[in-house]
Design a protein around this motif. Structure first.
Motif, mmCIF file in Angstrom:
data_model
loop_
_atom_site.group_PDB
_atom_site.id
_atom_site.type_symbol
_atom_site.label_atom_id
_atom_site.label_comp_id
_atom_site.label_asym_id
_atom_site.label_seq_id
_atom_site.Cartn_x
_atom_site.Cartn_y
_atom_site.Cartn_z
ATOM 1 N N THR A 140 1.001 -1.343 0.020
ATOM 2 C CA THR A 140 0.139 0.082 -0.020
ATOM 3 C C THR A 140 0.998 1.454 -0.047
ATOM 4 O OG1 THR A 140 -1.615 -1.246 1.206
ATOM 5 C CG2 THR A 140 -2.074 1.130 1.112
ATOM 6 N N CYS A 141 1.790 1.254 0.847
ATOM 7 C CA CYS A 141 2.604 2.567 0.971
ATOM 8 C C CYS A 141 3.574 2.536 -0.540
ATOM 9 C CB CYS A 141 3.601 2.312 2.100
ATOM 10 S SG CYS A 141 2.605 2.661 3.591
ATOM 11 N N SER A 142 3.967 1.339 -0.962
ATOM 12 C CA SER A 142 4.592 1.711 -2.197
ATOM 13 C C SER A 142 3.979 2.306 -3.340
ATOM 14 C CB SER A 142 5.214 0.238 -2.672
ATOM 15 O OG SER A 142 6.431 -0.136 -1.752
ATOM 16 N N GLN A 143 2.625 2.089 -3.135
ATOM 17 C CA GLN A 143 1.875 2.874 -4.225
ATOM 18 C C GLN A 143 1.248 4.037 -3.874
ATOM 19 O OE1 GLN A 143 -0.842 -0.174 -5.410
ATOM 20 N NE2 GLN A 143 0.475 -1.623 -5.632
ATOM 21 N N ALA A 144 1.503 4.535 -2.823
ATOM 22 C CA ALA A 144 0.737 5.722 -2.155
ATOM 23 C C ALA A 144 1.518 6.895 -2.507
ATOM 24 C CB ALA A 144 0.540 5.607 -0.876
ATOM 25 N N ASN A 145 1.060 8.317 -2.593
ATOM 26 C CA ASN A 145 1.801 9.575 -2.590
ATOM 27 C C ASN A 145 2.214 9.704 -1.029
ATOM 28 O OD1 ASN A 145 -0.396 10.955 -1.225
ATOM 29 N ND2 ASN A 145 -1.199 11.139 -2.897
ATOM 30 N N LEU A 146 2.963 10.849 -0.860
ATOM 31 C CA LEU A 146 3.495 11.029 0.484
ATOM 32 C C LEU A 146 2.229 11.415 1.493
ATOM 33 C CD1 LEU A 146 6.368 11.519 1.919
ATOM 34 C CD2 LEU A 146 6.180 13.836 1.431
ATOM 35 N N GLU A 147 1.364 12.363 1.207
ATOM 36 C CA GLU A 147 0.269 12.412 2.104
ATOM 37 C C GLU A 147 -0.316 11.004 2.403
ATOM 38 O OE1 GLU A 147 -3.880 14.929 2.135
ATOM 39 O OE2 GLU A 147 -1.961 15.983 1.203
ATOM 40 N N GLU A 148 -0.905 10.402 1.425
ATOM 41 C CA GLU A 148 -1.535 8.933 1.765
ATOM 42 C C GLU A 148 -0.734 7.962 2.668
ATOM 43 O OE1 GLU A 148 -3.957 8.631 -2.546
ATOM 44 O OE2 GLU A 148 -1.967 7.778 -2.380
ATOM 45 N N LYS A 149 0.702 7.915 2.173
ATOM 46 C CA LYS A 149 1.674 7.134 2.905
ATOM 47 C C LYS A 149 1.719 7.568 4.422
ATOM 48 C CE LYS A 149 5.104 6.548 0.806
ATOM 49 N NZ LYS A 149 6.543 6.461 -0.012
ATOM 50 N N PHE A 199 9.432 2.844 5.985
ATOM 51 C CA PHE A 199 9.108 4.051 5.205
ATOM 52 C C PHE A 199 9.360 5.424 5.956
ATOM 53 C CE2 PHE A 199 6.652 0.451 3.666
ATOM 54 C CZ PHE A 199 6.548 0.498 2.220
ATOM 55 N N ARG A 200 9.439 5.201 7.217
ATOM 56 C CA ARG A 200 9.829 6.529 7.899
ATOM 57 C C ARG A 200 11.192 6.676 8.289
ATOM 58 N NH1 ARG A 200 4.865 6.822 12.302
ATOM 59 N NH2 ARG A 200 3.250 7.943 10.908
ATOM 60 N N THR A 201 11.820 7.410 7.270
ATOM 61 C CA THR A 201 13.313 7.371 7.449
ATOM 62 C C THR A 201 13.840 8.442 8.640
ATOM 63 O OG1 THR A 201 13.749 9.064 5.650
ATOM 64 C CG2 THR A 201 13.660 6.614 5.131
ATOM 65 N N ARG A 202 15.045 8.308 8.881
ATOM 66 C CA ARG A 202 15.690 9.429 9.897
ATOM 67 C C ARG A 202 15.642 10.916 9.165
ATOM 68 N NH1 ARG A 202 21.486 8.159 11.765
ATOM 69 N NH2 ARG A 202 20.500 6.099 12.035
ATOM 70 N N ASP A 203 15.790 11.007 8.076
ATOM 71 C CA ASP A 203 15.686 12.195 7.287
ATOM 72 C C ASP A 203 14.474 12.778 7.134
ATOM 73 O OD1 ASP A 203 18.527 11.919 6.976
ATOM 74 O OD2 ASP A 203 18.371 10.837 4.955
ATOM 75 N N THR A 204 13.460 11.845 6.637
ATOM 76 C CA THR A 204 12.127 12.277 6.239
ATOM 77 C C THR A 204 11.165 12.647 7.653
ATOM 78 O OG1 THR A 204 11.271 10.257 6.032
ATOM 79 C CG2 THR A 204 11.952 11.586 4.015
#
Length: 146
Positions: free
Chosen positions: A45-54, A93-98
């Motif tokens: 699901t997250c691989s196909q979602a935009n940033l807000e949806e993710k 999906f939640r990286t240290r940078d983002t």
């Protein structure tokens, strides 16, 4: 079962009584297969979602994992494994940078789950707990210097 829990979380984040009921009536389905299904669903699901949806999806799953972790009564091994798999998948999906703050928070929750973990070698679980806490501290320290 996964869809039912996610729908409950989406429609009403304050649904503890309903969640308790669903969990109690489906304890036999909350097993290794469920944790693998959760992992696959998050990844797909997250691989196909935009940033807000993710971010909305990850927040919903994180909340669900924390609700499962806080399920009243004794800690069930399968519940802890679901929490661990869910939180570890979210971290991909939640990286240290983002998302440094959210990542550090999840690492703290994950450390607590490893401390409570029933499966596996106790010493290895403690090592995993310490690793998660160290990563969380590094993230907090790095964010403080930015």
């Amino acid at each position: 079962m996964l869809e039912e829990l996610l729908l409950l979380e989406y429609e009403n984040p304050e649904y503890l009584k309903t969640l308790d009921s669903v969990l109690k009536s489906n304890i036999d389905k909350l097993n290794y297969s469920f944790s693998q299904l959760l992992q696959k669903w998050i990844s797909d699901t997250c691989s196909q979602a935009n940033l807000e949806e993710k971010e909305a999806i990850l927040a919903m799953v994180e909340s669900l994992c924390l609700e499962i972790f806080q399920f009243p009564g004794e800690k069930l091994s399968n519940f802890l494994e679901i929490v661990i798999v869910g939180l570890e998948t979210i971290l991909r999906f939640r990286t240290r940078d983002t998302f440094p703050k959210k990542r550090a928070e999840i690492l703290n929750f994950l450390a607590h789950a490893y401390r409570e973990r029933i499966r596996g070698n106790k010493a290895e679980n403690i090592e995993q707990e310490i690793t998660c806490l160290n990563h969380a501290l590094k993230t907090y320290a790095q964010k403080k210097h930015l």
